[in-house]
Design an enzyme around this catalytic site. Structure first.
Site, PDB file in Angstrom:
ATOM      1  N   GLU A  90       1.062  -1.953  -0.350  1.00  0.00           N
ATOM      2  CA  GLU A  90      -0.033   0.189  -0.006  1.00  0.00           C
ATOM      3  C   GLU A  90       0.843   0.948  -0.433  1.00  0.00           C
ATOM      4  O   GLU A  90       1.737   0.970   0.350  1.00  0.00           O
ATOM      5  CB  GLU A  90      -1.239  -0.025   1.024  1.00  0.00           C
ATOM      6  CG  GLU A  90      -2.083  -1.194   1.446  1.00  0.00           C
ATOM      7  CD  GLU A  90      -2.277  -1.874   2.062  1.00  0.00           C
ATOM      8  OE1 GLU A  90      -2.592  -2.644   2.985  1.00  0.00           O
ATOM      9  OE2 GLU A  90      -1.714  -0.819   3.459  1.00  0.00           O
ATOM     10  N   HIS A 101      -2.250  -6.166  -4.071  1.00  0.00           N
ATOM     11  CA  HIS A 101      -2.769  -7.538  -3.542  1.00  0.00           C
ATOM     12  C   HIS A 101      -1.399  -8.409  -3.096  1.00  0.00           C
ATOM     13  O   HIS A 101      -0.808  -9.008  -4.516  1.00  0.00           O
ATOM     14  CB  HIS A 101      -4.073  -7.984  -4.133  1.00  0.00           C
ATOM     15  CG  HIS A 101      -5.121  -6.931  -4.176  1.00  0.00           C
ATOM     16  ND1 HIS A 101      -6.611  -7.685  -3.538  1.00  0.00           N
ATOM     17  CD2 HIS A 101      -5.185  -5.750  -3.824  1.00  0.00           C
ATOM     18  CE1 HIS A 101      -6.970  -6.357  -3.368  1.00  0.00           C
ATOM     19  NE2 HIS A 101      -6.543  -5.232  -4.081  1.00  0.00           N
ATOM     20  N   GLU A 103      -2.163 -11.985  -3.575  1.00  0.00           N
ATOM     21  CA  GLU A 103      -1.805 -12.202  -4.606  1.00  0.00           C
ATOM     22  C   GLU A 103      -0.903 -12.405  -6.327  1.00  0.00           C
ATOM     23  O   GLU A 103      -0.467 -12.613  -7.333  1.00  0.00           O
ATOM     24  CB  GLU A 103      -2.919 -12.697  -5.173  1.00  0.00           C
ATOM     25  CG  GLU A 103      -3.792 -13.769  -3.904  1.00  0.00           C
ATOM     26  CD  GLU A 103      -4.883 -13.178  -3.424  1.00  0.00           C
ATOM     27  OE1 GLU A 103      -5.519 -13.528  -2.052  1.00  0.00           O
ATOM     28  OE2 GLU A 103      -4.099 -12.534  -3.142  1.00  0.00           O
ATOM     29  N   CYS A 128      -9.709 -12.169  -2.053  1.00  0.00           N
ATOM     30  CA  CYS A 128     -11.220 -11.270  -2.466  1.00  0.00           C
ATOM     31  C   CYS A 128     -11.530 -11.107  -3.520  1.00  0.00           C
ATOM     32  O   CYS A 128     -10.913 -11.577  -4.923  1.00  0.00           O
ATOM     33  CB  CYS A 128     -10.387  -9.819  -2.331  1.00  0.00           C
ATOM     34  SG  CYS A 128      -8.766  -8.661  -3.729  1.00  0.00           S
TER      35      CYS A 128
END
Length: 296
Positions: A90, A101, A103, A128
């Site tokens: 982030e 993310h 993944e 997600c």
């Protein structure tokens, strides 16, 4: 062993930790080849599935989540048998769409390493919707096995039924299929040439906006990222975010960045320069070198 793994290594069974520590040297960035994985399995007297789940705290230690403070680690296992760790990233103070993310990080790690197919994804939190869609863009994406702690393993198609993907937009060569677009550029700058090569390997079937970013640190090391589009558009991974994730996995700080180059196609339907500059200026006080190239 790198300091960032000191806490997470204590969460592993002792035989596995003892076998893993020699791999966690200063250059370790989350890649364990098939032979090394087999040796970890043998030394730990665990199954491969148990080892992969046990390694998740190591993957999560690669994360940089200053906003959520939620550390997510992911491990992508390739058809080659190699495994590629990734973690969430982030950008402090910036819009959440700049986030990477876990993944995505693991998959981009595998892609940049030349992996042609992901067969298993091991992650410490349920993927997600964004990541399920991102994985669905891959070669045989629906057949990727998702493994979570204390849960049964399922195919991605279980988590994303009635999926919308590349074939719905008449794209027959999904992400990870090696495709190369050639561009014309006369340059002797090694960093520009590296960015050009990666732009040619980028994946942009929906906009033809082939692009790549290369970051250089003060010691001359370079970290690349390619554009990876998605049939659902929003889960596309931008090259700057991929490059920053790559740099972070290699245990480098944003403050070490001294140069940044974006190379993108002149024939794309969109330009990535604005989003790329926003992300760069969030982490480094340098200007982006933007180069537009023509396809051959």
């Amino acid at each position: 062993m790198q300091d960032r793994f000191i806490k997470s290594i204590t969460q592993l069974p002792t035989p596995l930790a003892d076998a893993l520590i020699p791999l966690l040297h200063q250059n370790f960035a989350g890649h364990i080849d098939a032979q090394q994985l087999a040796e970890l399995v043998q030394s730990s007297k665990m199954t491969e599935a148990e080892v992969l789940l046990a390694l998740l705290p190591i993957a999560a230690a690669l994360a940089k989540p200053p906003i959520s403070e939620f550390y997510v680690g992911a491990i992508a296992k390739g058809k080659s048998g190699d495994i590629y760790m990734g973690a969430n990233l982030e950008l402090l103070g910036e819009a959440l769409f700049h986030s990477v993310h876990a993944e995505q990080s693991a998959i981009s790690h595998a892609w940049l390493s030349g992996e042609s197919q992901i067969v298993d994804m091991i992650v410490n939190a349920s993927p997600c919707g964004h990541c399920r869609q991102f994985m669905n863009e891959l070669v045989e994406g629906g057949q990727i096995k998702i493994h979570l702690p204390s849960q049964d393993s399922h195919l991605l198609s279980y988590y994303l039924p009635y999926a919308f993907g590349p074939k719905d937009l008449n794209v027959q060569s999904p992400l990870l299929v090696k495709q190369e677009t050639e561009f014309a550029l006369d340059s002797s700058d090694p960093m520009v040439i590296e960015a050009l090569d990666h732009a040619g390997l980028s994946y942009a079937p929906y906009t033809q906006s082939y692009a790549a970013v290369v970051l250089e640190t003060a010691d001359g090391a370079t970290y690349c990222g390619r554009y990876a589009e998605n049939a659902a558009f929003n889960p596309s991974m931008l090259p700057m975010q991929m490059a920053l994730s790559n740099l972070t996995r290699h245990n480098r700080d944003f403050g070490e960045i001294r140069r940044a180059v974006l190379v993108e196609s002149s024939q794309g339907k969109i330009s990535l320069v604005g989003a790329t500059m926003d992300a760069l200026h969030a982490v480094a006080a340098i200007e982006l070198e933007h180069i537009v190239v023509d396809p051959v």
